[in-house]
Design a protein around this motif. Structure first.
Motif, PDB file in Angstrom:
ATOM      1  N   SER A  29      40.619  47.154  48.098  1.00  0.00           N
ATOM      2  CA  SER A  29      39.588  46.772  47.293  1.00  0.00           C
ATOM      3  C   SER A  29      39.417  47.147  45.764  1.00  0.00           C
ATOM      4  N   ARG A  30      40.206  48.192  45.734  1.00  0.00           N
ATOM      5  CA  ARG A  30      40.301  48.918  44.489  1.00  0.00           C
ATOM      6  C   ARG A  30      41.243  48.017  43.503  1.00  0.00           C
ATOM      7  N   TYR A  31      41.993  47.190  44.105  1.00  0.00           N
ATOM      8  CA  TYR A  31      43.073  46.534  43.216  1.00  0.00           C
ATOM      9  C   TYR A  31      42.921  45.148  43.259  1.00  0.00           C
ATOM     10  N   ALA A  32      43.543  44.626  41.930  1.00  0.00           N
ATOM     11  CA  ALA A  32      44.006  43.013  41.931  1.00  0.00           C
ATOM     12  C   ALA A  32      45.225  43.024  42.577  1.00  0.00           C
ATOM     13  N   VAL A  33      45.428  41.916  43.313  1.00  0.00           N
ATOM     14  CA  VAL A  33      46.685  41.927  44.064  1.00  0.00           C
ATOM     15  C   VAL A  33      47.513  40.263  43.650  1.00  0.00           C
ATOM     16  N   ALA A  34      48.749  40.475  43.435  1.00  0.00           N
ATOM     17  CA  ALA A  34      49.414  39.320  43.091  1.00  0.00           C
ATOM     18  C   ALA A  34      50.685  39.155  44.127  1.00  0.00           C
ATOM     19  N   TRP A  35      51.052  37.878  44.192  1.00  0.00           N
ATOM     20  CA  TRP A  35      52.504  37.587  44.718  1.00  0.00           C
ATOM     21  C   TRP A  35      53.530  37.100  43.648  1.00  0.00           C
ATOM     22  N   PHE A  36      54.569  37.598  43.875  1.00  0.00           N
ATOM     23  CA  PHE A  36      55.695  37.177  43.160  1.00  0.00           C
ATOM     24  C   PHE A  36      56.881  36.487  44.044  1.00  0.00           C
ATOM     25  N   VAL A  45      59.090  35.831  39.491  1.00  0.00           N
ATOM     26  CA  VAL A  45      58.385  34.709  38.803  1.00  0.00           C
ATOM     27  C   VAL A  45      57.056  35.128  39.460  1.00  0.00           C
ATOM     28  N   PHE A  46      55.832  34.874  38.870  1.00  0.00           N
ATOM     29  CA  PHE A  46      54.459  35.086  39.273  1.00  0.00           C
ATOM     30  C   PHE A  46      54.175  33.706  39.950  1.00  0.00           C
ATOM     31  N   VAL A  47      53.468  34.005  41.189  1.00  0.00           N
ATOM     32  CA  VAL A  47      53.117  32.819  42.015  1.00  0.00           C
ATOM     33  C   VAL A  47      51.508  32.897  41.927  1.00  0.00           C
ATOM     34  N   ALA A  48      50.794  34.042  42.381  1.00  0.00           N
ATOM     35  CA  ALA A  48      49.282  33.925  42.425  1.00  0.00           C
ATOM     36  C   ALA A  48      48.847  35.291  42.141  1.00  0.00           C
ATOM     37  N   THR A  49      47.478  35.327  41.724  1.00  0.00           N
ATOM     38  CA  THR A  49      47.061  36.826  41.643  1.00  0.00           C
ATOM     39  C   THR A  49      45.387  36.411  42.163  1.00  0.00           C
ATOM     40  N   ILE A  50      44.741  37.619  42.784  1.00  0.00           N
ATOM     41  CA  ILE A  50      43.454  37.628  43.026  1.00  0.00           C
ATOM     42  C   ILE A  50      42.873  38.867  42.512  1.00  0.00           C
ATOM     43  N   SER A  51      41.660  38.447  42.223  1.00  0.00           N
ATOM     44  CA  SER A  51      40.989  40.044  41.521  1.00  0.00           C
ATOM     45  C   SER A  51      40.381  40.785  42.726  1.00  0.00           C
ATOM     46  N   TRP A  52      39.982  41.969  42.477  1.00  0.00           N
ATOM     47  CA  TRP A  52      39.887  42.860  43.618  1.00  0.00           C
ATOM     48  C   TRP A  52      38.534  42.185  44.449  1.00  0.00           C
ATOM     49  N   HIS A  53      37.667  41.522  43.826  1.00  0.00           N
ATOM     50  CA  HIS A  53      36.447  40.964  44.587  1.00  0.00           C
ATOM     51  C   HIS A  53      36.671  39.666  45.155  1.00  0.00           C
ATOM     52  N   GLY A  54      37.718  39.110  44.785  1.00  0.00           N
ATOM     53  CA  GLY A  54      38.135  37.667  45.278  1.00  0.00           C
ATOM     54  C   GLY A  54      37.618  36.595  44.419  1.00  0.00           C
ATOM     55  N   GLY A  55      36.824  36.857  43.383  1.00  0.00           N
ATOM     56  CA  GLY A  55      36.195  35.910  42.730  1.00  0.00           C
ATOM     57  C   GLY A  55      37.224  35.184  41.628  1.00  0.00           C
ATOM     58  N   MET A  56      38.227  35.903  41.352  1.00  0.00           N
ATOM     59  CA  MET A  56      39.054  35.206  40.181  1.00  0.00           C
ATOM     60  C   MET A  56      40.436  35.100  40.802  1.00  0.00           C
ATOM     61  N   LEU A  57      41.026  33.835  40.622  1.00  0.00           N
ATOM     62  CA  LEU A  57      42.116  33.258  41.175  1.00  0.00           C
ATOM     63  C   LEU A  57      43.072  32.416  40.042  1.00  0.00           C
ATOM     64  N   TYR A  58      44.179  33.004  40.113  1.00  0.00           N
ATOM     65  CA  TYR A  58      45.220  32.461  39.328  1.00  0.00           C
ATOM     66  C   TYR A  58      46.435  32.098  39.957  1.00  0.00           C
ATOM     67  N   TYR A  59      46.893  30.870  39.683  1.00  0.00           N
ATOM     68  CA  TYR A  59      48.388  30.257  40.143  1.00  0.00           C
ATOM     69  C   TYR A  59      49.421  30.099  39.146  1.00  0.00           C
ATOM     70  N   GLY A  60      50.628  30.287  39.454  1.00  0.00           N
ATOM     71  CA  GLY A  60      51.677  29.848  38.547  1.00  0.00           C
ATOM     72  C   GLY A  60      51.532  28.334  38.673  1.00  0.00           C
ATOM     73  N   ASP A  61      52.193  27.557  37.871  1.00  0.00           N
ATOM     74  CA  ASP A  61      52.185  25.984  37.789  1.00  0.00           C
ATOM     75  C   ASP A  61      52.931  25.446  38.731  1.00  0.00           C
ATOM     76  N   ALA A  62      53.864  26.247  39.196  1.00  0.00           N
ATOM     77  CA  ALA A  62      54.910  25.680  40.277  1.00  0.00           C
ATOM     78  C   ALA A  62      54.150  25.466  41.582  1.00  0.00           C
ATOM     79  N   VAL A  63      52.926  26.282  41.806  1.00  0.00           N
ATOM     80  CA  VAL A  63      52.248  26.327  43.161  1.00  0.00           C
ATOM     81  C   VAL A  63      51.017  25.638  43.083  1.00  0.00           C
ATOM     82  N   LYS A  64      50.344  25.577  41.917  1.00  0.00           N
ATOM     83  CA  LYS A  64      48.903  25.108  42.076  1.00  0.00           C
ATOM     84  C   LYS A  64      48.951  23.706  42.784  1.00  0.00           C
ATOM     85  N   GLY A  65      47.691  23.680  43.490  1.00  0.00           N
ATOM     86  CA  GLY A  65      47.271  22.741  44.355  1.00  0.00           C
ATOM     87  C   GLY A  65      47.908  22.706  45.918  1.00  0.00           C
TER      88      GLY A  65
END
Length: 121
Positions: A29-36, A45-65
């Motif tokens: 819970s102290r960290y943001a976590v990402a998948w590459f 390459v970047f796939v996705a990342t999530i903030s420590w609290h789970g409220g912020m999510l970002y995705y690479g264009d190739a995997v969005k949706g």
């Protein structure tokens, strides 16, 4: 924090897999976590990342949706749900922990060992 990725395997095109990233040695819970991911002969390459609290999510264009990142801080786990998989998703998938939700691997000091996902056509 130590990370271990799991859940990879062989799946047919159009199928689904869920990857897990288990943390130990510290509270995830102290960290943001990402998948590459890194395909054979290509850069990581970047796939996705999530903030420590789970409220912020970002995705690479190739995997969005198609891919969904989530976390369970009580269990020290982060997941990557992968749907509608195609051969282009074949790669070794790595989870990484860092201070914030960056898309650059340079900002993640802690890495798991990777899990192989193979999608057959």
């Amino acid at each position: 924090v130590q990370l271990q990725a799991s859940g990879g395997g062989l799946v047919q095109s159009g199928g689904s897999l869920r990857l897990s990233c288990q943390a130990s040695g510290d509270k995830l819970s102290r960290y943001a976590v990402a998948w590459f991911r890194q395909a054979p002969g290509k850069e990581r390459v970047f796939v996705a990342t999530i903030s420590w609290h789970g409220g912020m999510l970002y995705y690479g264009d190739a995997v969005k949706g198609r891919f969904t990142i989530s976390r369970d801080n009580a269990e020290n786990l982060v997941y990557l749900q992968m749907d509608s998989l195609g051969p282009e998703d074949t790669a070794v998938y790595y989870c990484a922990a860092g201070p914030n939700t960056y898309s650059s691997s340079a900002y993640y000091p802690d890495w798991g060992q990777g899990t192989l996902v193979t999608v057959s056509s």
